[in-house]
Design an enzyme around this catalytic site. Structure first.
Site, PDB file in Angstrom:
ATOM      1  N   GLU A 127      84.068  41.293  90.686  1.00  0.00           N
ATOM      2  CA  GLU A 127      83.427  42.238  91.614  1.00  0.00           C
ATOM      3  C   GLU A 127      82.135  42.804  91.014  1.00  0.00           C
ATOM      4  OE1 GLU A 127      86.278  45.179  92.877  1.00  0.00           O
ATOM      5  OE2 GLU A 127      87.099  43.833  94.375  1.00  0.00           O
ATOM      6  N   GLU A 283      91.481  38.754  96.811  1.00  0.00           N
ATOM      7  CA  GLU A 283      92.321  39.928  96.562  1.00  0.00           C
ATOM      8  C   GLU A 283      92.618  40.642  97.872  1.00  0.00           C
ATOM      9  OE1 GLU A 283      90.785  42.767  93.780  1.00  0.00           O
ATOM     10  OE2 GLU A 283      90.320  41.260  92.281  1.00  0.00           O
ATOM     11  N   TRP A 291      93.974  53.989  95.074  1.00  0.00           N
ATOM     12  CA  TRP A 291      92.688  54.673  94.865  1.00  0.00           C
ATOM     13  C   TRP A 291      92.214  55.502  96.059  1.00  0.00           C
ATOM     14  CZ3 TRP A 291      89.902  52.069  98.516  1.00  0.00           C
ATOM     15  CH2 TRP A 291      90.175  50.703  98.708  1.00  0.00           C
TER      16      TRP A 291
HETATM   17  C1  GAL Z   1      89.490  45.520  92.982  1.00  0.00           C
HETATM   18  C2  GAL Z   1      89.488  44.917  91.589  1.00  0.00           C
HETATM   19  C3  GAL Z   1      90.876  44.797  91.017  1.00  0.00           C
HETATM   20  C4  GAL Z   1      91.670  46.036  91.284  1.00  0.00           C
HETATM   21  C5  GAL Z   1      91.712  46.293  92.758  1.00  0.00           C
HETATM   22  C6  GAL Z   1      92.534  47.494  93.155  1.00  0.00           C
HETATM   23  O1  GAL Z   1      88.312  46.234  93.172  1.00  0.00           O
HETATM   24  O2  GAL Z   1      88.887  43.654  91.594  1.00  0.00           O
HETATM   25  O3  GAL Z   1      90.764  44.566  89.643  1.00  0.00           O
HETATM   26  O4  GAL Z   1      91.097  47.113  90.619  1.00  0.00           O
HETATM   27  O5  GAL Z   1      90.405  46.495  93.229  1.00  0.00           O
HETATM   28  O6  GAL Z   1      92.589  47.664  94.549  1.00  0.00           O
END
Ligand code: GAL
Length: 646
Positions: A127, A283, A291
């Site tokens: 990212e 992902e 978060w």
């Molecule tokens: C993405 C990242 C992952 C993890 C994920 C959590 O931004 O690539 O490593 O942190 O978010 O939602």
């Protein structure tokens, strides 16, 4: 635990894992000393288990020894604050220390694993730009100057391009030029725009540096880096050209009623970035993230639905962050495929296993393509320029504008690509320009040529206002589009927050609009709707102009959802664009086609069953059932992939 991991992966139908993304401090625990034994073991175990590897270059999180020895490689923010190690992504993209150390690690990894039978793909960094999209340190300042020298050649050209006579900013030496650090008030807008271009390019150089090593030492193995949907800091058009496979990370908010629309839009962007090539959903979460302030779970069936949605919009792979929920660290409350507790007792694990089983039956989908008759224009440079401060209204936001159009296309099942204003648009019948604030002469000419040749264009307000230097295009707004649109915008009248303006479509239909209005003088166009009841009473609000063989429609405000749907419906009818099928509300329909197959994806976004009229019989690849002409029942959040024809 690793043996159990491989066993569970087999159970879940996992055939690709991203591995080692944040492992630099394990791979190189002290400078120059590599420890690959543990990775060898995992690679071998995965290979024996029939799982292939998207091997990370591990450069997204430098180890503490590097920043401890070289604090100058840490990034600095616009206000001079340095970001320290202890989290991740703490590097200045222009830092030679970081670049050299990253390059050495990638060389070592590529040398060791290029021939490993488990290796399927390389995952560069992670990212890019996620936490630190730009650095303002002295090293970056020097790199910025070099980038500017390349762009402008001499200082006089830069002074002209940045309009530095304004506020006494004229530069007499290159060394005086800085990144747009914290200033008493707005930094020079052209400087800010160039710094955004530079910052995207600086990170791209980091990616390119790694890619060059990989293609040399590991030829023939695909290279990717994971994108983040509509991520403002990086011009993904430029990035995607340098990837073998586009991949994306999508974290929908289950509390967002528009989440389905937003991930459809992301899917269309990813497919378009790759020029139509299949992409990978790299992902997503099985359930909750960690978060947001409150991390609500995905509803039963939602993960499956959104996984299929990615495939429907052109993905050939569906992956997750993360495999196993961690015990320590900042993301231990992020859900995973394998939970903290016993897998077999969690519904999420069962959903994961079921999805894996179903996807294994969808091989026919791989490689198939999507044909869109509609394109939405999306340009990063215009986005950056539009959202610089000091505008008639800072409420005009690029992605909001895109969504105000896309919402209708999503609801109406009109298959849509994204395109740059300068792209070849001849394959489309309908082109939508929610906002192209910044445009080059060539791109403006390209849009006019598209309409002249018979295309239909819909364009919204505040387009064609500046050139690529962020200088106003003089001669009457919107200067490059006046002939095309058959009108002149005499002035902008932005609306206060909460203020409403009425639209009169002339057939008894009244609608609301907000945010923006304009004083327009027609010069060949006709009004499709007028403003009503303000100082603009009776003046044109939506116009249509026959230009060459085509038609250009202009929308001078932000109409409500129903009015926007009406405008776009009329434009689609004019362009003879048809939906994939006429589906009931809440059901998405999109087709992927291969050389010998036509695959109709049906996705029920609602939490109640829906009957969908199916015209062509076929078979449902999800469960192997026969599909007959007539009504097909989709369960709550249910999906079907119909192979059309017997
Ligand atoms: C993405 C990242 C992952 C993890 C994920 C959590 O931004 O690539 O490593 O942190 O978010 O939602």
């Amino acid at each position: 635990m690793w043996e159990e991991d491989v066993r569970l992966m087999r159970e879940a139908g996992v055939n690709l894992v991203s591995l080692g993304i944040f492992s630099w401090s394990r791979l190189e625990p002290i400078q120059g000393k590599h420890e690959f034994g543990w990775l060898d073991r995992i690679m071998d175990m995965l290979h024996e288990g029939g799982v292939r590897v998207d091997l990370a270059t591990a450069t997204a999180s430098p180890p503490p020894w590097l920043s401890h020895a070289h604090p100058e490689m840490l990034p600095v923010m616009a206000d001079g604050v340095r970001l320290w190690h202890g989290a991740r992504q703490h590097y200045c993209p222009s830092s030679p220390v970081y670049r050299e150390a990253a390059g050495r690690l990638v060389k070592a990894l590529a040398t060791r694993y290029a021939k490993h039978p488990a290796l399927a793909m390389w995952h560069v960094g992670n990212e890019f730009g996620c936490h630190v999209p730009a650095c303002y340190c002295d090293v970056s300042a020097q790199a910025f100057r070099e980038w500017l020298q390349e762009r402008y050649g001499d200082l006089e050209s830069l002074n002209r391009a940045w309009g530095t006579d304004f506020w006494s900013q004229r530069y007499s030496e290159w060394d005086e030029i800085l990144p747009p650090r914290r200033t008493p008030t707005w930094p020079n807008p052209s400087q800010q725009l160039d710094f955004m271009r530079f910052s995207s390019d600086a990170l791209l150089e980091c990616y390119e540096l790694e890619r060059a090593i990989l293609t040399e030492l590991s030829p023939g193995v695909a290279v990717t880096t994971n994108f983040m949907r509509f991520f403002k800091p990086l011009d993904y058009w430029k990035w995607a050209e340098r990837e073998d496979v586009v991949s994306d990370d999508v974290y929908q908010d289950p509390a967002d009623p528009d989440a389905g629309m937003r991930s459809a839009m992301a899917g269309d962007l990813m497919r378009s970035l790759g020029g139509g090539r299949p992409w990978i959903l790299m992902e997503q979460t099985t359930n909750r993230v960690n978060w947001r302030d409150v991390n609500i779970p995905k509803a039963p069936g939602q993960m499956r639905l959104w996984s299929y949605q990615a495939v429907a919009h052109g993905a050939d792979g569906v992956m997750f962050f993360q495999w196993r929920q961690s015990r320590a660290g900042a993301e231990k409350f992020h859900s995973a495929m394998v939970p903290h507790g016993r897998p077999e007792s969690t519904p999420t694990w069962h959903e994961v296993v079921e999805l894996g089983r179903e996807l294994a039956g969808l091989d026919t989908v791989c490689g198939s393509r999507i044909k869109a008759d509609v394109a939405i224009l999306h340009d990063w440079e215009s986005w950056w320029a539009l959202e610089l401060p000091s505008k008639p209204s800072i409420r005009v936001r690029h992605v909001d504008q895109l969504e105000s159009y896309y919402r209708h296309l999503f609801d109406a099942n009109l298959t849509t690509d994204f395109a740059r204003p300068s792209d070849d648009l001849s394959g489309y019948r309908l082109v939508l320009a929610p906002n192209v604030y910044l445009i080059s002469d060539e791109a403006a000419g390209n849009l006019a040529a598209f309409v002249e040749a018979g295309g239909t264009l819909v364009m919204s307000f505040f387009s064609g206002i500046v050139d690529p230097f962020e200088h106003i295009r003089l001669g009457g707004y919107p200067e490059p589009f006046r002939r095309l649109l058959g009108l002149e915008v005499v002035d902008w009248l932005p609306l206060a927050d909460g203020e409403d303006i009425k639209l009169n479509f002339g057939d008894g239909t009244m609608a609301h609009a907000d945010m923006w209005s304009e004083l327009i003088v027609l010069a060949g166009a006709e009004a499709l709707a007028h403003f009503s009841g303000s100082t603009l009473d009776g003046r044109p609000a939506v116009t249509s102009h026959k230009f060459g063989e085509g038609r250009a429609i202009y929308v001078a405000t932000r109409p409500d959802v129903a009015a926007m749907a009406r405008i776009l419906r009329a434009a689609a009818a004019d362009a003879e664009v048809k939906p994939a099928i006429e589906a009931p509300a809440g059901v998405s329909a999109i087709r992927r086609s291969g050389p010998r197959s036509s695959l109709l994806f049906l996705l029920n976004h609602r939490d109640v069953p829906v009957d969908v009229p199916v015209a062509d019989p076929g078979s449902n690849l999800v469960d192997g059932s026969e599909v007959h002409r007539g009504l097909l029942r989709l369960g709550p959040r249910g999906v079907a992939v119909i192979r059309e024809g017997w």
